[in-house]
Design an enzyme around this catalytic site. Structure first.
Site, PDB file in Angstrom:
ATOM      1  N   TYR A   1     -27.076   9.804   3.297  1.00  0.00           N
ATOM      2  CA  TYR A   1     -27.502   8.630   4.072  1.00  0.00           C
ATOM      3  C   TYR A   1     -26.707   8.591   5.374  1.00  0.00           C
ATOM      4  O   TYR A   1     -25.602   9.144   5.471  1.00  0.00           O
ATOM      5  CB  TYR A   1     -27.344   7.327   3.288  1.00  0.00           C
TER       6      TYR A   1
ATOM      7  N   ASP B   1     -11.274  -0.890  -9.262  1.00  0.00           N
ATOM      8  CA  ASP B   1     -11.141   0.281 -10.127  1.00  0.00           C
ATOM      9  C   ASP B   1     -10.018   0.150 -11.144  1.00  0.00           C
ATOM     10  O   ASP B   1     -10.057   0.808 -12.191  1.00  0.00           O
ATOM     11  CB  ASP B   1     -10.901   1.535  -9.279  1.00  0.00           C
TER      12      ASP B   1
ATOM     13  N   GLU C   1       0.853  -1.191   0.000  1.00  0.00           N
ATOM     14  CA  GLU C   1       0.000   0.000   0.000  1.00  0.00           C
ATOM     15  C   GLU C   1       0.891   1.245   0.000  1.00  0.00           C
ATOM     16  O   GLU C   1       1.809   1.363   0.807  1.00  0.00           O
ATOM     17  CB  GLU C   1      -0.913   0.001   1.229  1.00  0.00           C
ATOM     18  N   GLN C   2       0.599   2.174  -0.920  1.00  0.00           N
ATOM     19  CA  GLN C   2       1.464   3.332  -1.048  1.00  0.00           C
ATOM     20  C   GLN C   2       1.278   4.352   0.075  1.00  0.00           C
ATOM     21  O   GLN C   2       2.169   5.152   0.355  1.00  0.00           O
ATOM     22  CB  GLN C   2       1.245   4.010  -2.395  1.00  0.00           C
TER      23      GLN C   2
ATOM     24  N   ARG D   1     -16.455   4.206   5.036  1.00  0.00           N
ATOM     25  CA  ARG D   1     -15.402   3.490   4.311  1.00  0.00           C
ATOM     26  C   ARG D   1     -14.226   3.132   5.228  1.00  0.00           C
ATOM     27  O   ARG D   1     -13.659   2.034   5.133  1.00  0.00           O
ATOM     28  CB  ARG D   1     -14.902   4.346   3.129  1.00  0.00           C
TER      29      ARG D   1
END
Length: 392
Positions: A209, A287, A35-36, A106
């Site tokens: 939401y 993605d 992970e960067q 998230r």
């Protein structure tokens, strides 16, 4: 297990990358996540976990943990921008009991997946930015810090600007849709119910939401405009610009926007779905394979589906090349269809002609009252899909 001892590198510590790492490790693979960023975290955004994505979370053994951190969605309510009057309501409780729909921060989902991956034995290395890739039977990644790493398989879960996608497909110029979006999280000052609300106006709409036991509200606000905005989620804008853009909106919108203290702005671009999802020792997911506009709330859910499908096929198919070929065959058509649906969805919320808008809203209202099941079941092809059953 078919993956016992197989060394796999996952480039990218987002939702899709961590889900893939966990699914692969549960099947016996030795997995490293590169992970960067300096921390496995993501702040300032909510996501909608629809039933198709929830099935993967449950298959990973994390269903109860997700439900403890998320709000269960009960409806999607479409509202007129002027005064917030209800246009129609899609009752999510009309979905089968097994098809839960959840709103989750998230960062909470990232933390859930990262903790489970580490506990299962996945190695997560931070500040590891991929600079280049060399395909082959033992593919190599060159990192920005000068290091080189290799494995039996490299999975590119490295997002919109994926280095691994570029190696497999070459460069592809994205198309600016002449739309931008703001996103922010605010305190729940309006008693926001457990539903996604869509305030629809001429050339723009706002989705909200609740998150975290209803204490917070996630906002995504999209607007058509000619001025270009940079792609990416981390570009900060002034809250006053968001308030000015939606100054004509009524109902709860002014109260919500007055509570905004920090907001991100990003340009919405269309990217083609990758033509090649795999190569010699390489594969794509999320993605990196199929960037999507946010108008179907399926980006994270597609990445979860990819992760399960890829791990399952690698586990059950003895030949890696055959597994990767079957992975693309199974996932690409579905993801193309979802991306196309998202591309075509925004205009339904952005009708400018008041006569056309009134007629459309009247039709939606009648459909909601006279055929509520038909209204919600139009999405069965998305929500009813069970990738965990399809691939074992």
């Amino acid at each position: 297990m078919g993956l016992d001892g197989r060394e796999i590198i996952v480039a990218g510590g987002g939702i899709g990358g961590l889900a893939a790492a966990l699914a692969l490790r549960q099947r016996g693979a030795e997995v490293r996540v590169l992970e960067q960023a300096g921390a496995i975290t993501e702040v300032g955004a909510g996501i909608q976990v629809s039933p198709n994505g929830l099935r993967v979370i449950e298959a990973l053994g994390l269903g109860e943990a997700l439900r403890a951190r998320a709000c269960r969605g009960r409806a999607v309510r479409l509202r007129d921008y002027r005064d917030g009057a209800e246009v129609t309501r899609l009752d999510l409780d009309r979905l089968p009991a097994s098809q839960g729909y959840y709103f989750v921060h998230r960062a909470d989902l990232i933390a859930l997946l990262a903790d489970a991956a580490r506990e299962a034995g996945v190695t997560i290395r931070l500040l590891q930015k991929v600079a280049g890739v060399r395909p082959g039977p033992k593919p190599e990644l060159s990192l920005a810090n000068g290091d080189t790493v290799s494995a039996d398989l490299v999975i590119g879960a490295d997002g919109l600007h994926s280095v691994i996608r570029g190696a497999l497909n070459g460069a592809a110029a994205p198309f600016f849709t002449r739309q931008v979006a703001w996103r922010t999280v605010i305190p729940n000052l309006t008693g926001h119910p457990p539903e996604a609300q869509v305030h629809m106006g001429p050339g723009q709409h706002l989705v909200s939401y609740p998150l975290r036991d209803g204490l917070s509200v996630n906002i995504v606000a999209a607007q058509e405009r000619e001025a270009w905005a940079e792609e990416g989620w981390d570009h900060e804008d002034a809250p006053a610009n968001l308030r000015a853009a939606f100054a004509g909106f009524g109902g709860d919108v002014p109260v919500m926007l007055n509570a905004v203290e920090r907001v991100g702005l990003w340009g919405l671009f269309r990217h083609p779905v990758a033509r090649h999802w795999y190569g010699d020792g390489l594969a794509l997911l999320g993605d990196a394979a199929h960037p999507t506009l946010p108008f179907m709330a399926q980006g994270a859910n597609m990445a979860l589906e990819d992760a399960w499908c890829l791990a399952s096929l690698l586990d059950t198919e003895p030949d890696t090349g055959t597994a990767l070929s079957r992975y693309q065959e199974r996932r690409r058509p579905r993801c193309e269809r979802i991306v196309a649906a998202a591309n075509g969805n925004a205009w339904k919320y952005h009708l400018r002609n008041p006569l056309i808008r009134s007629a459309a809203h009247l039709g939606l209202g009648l459909a909601g009252r006279l055929a509520p099941d038909r209204l919600i079941h139009q999405f069965d092809w998305i929500y009813g899909h069970d990738v965990t059953a399809a691939t074992g």
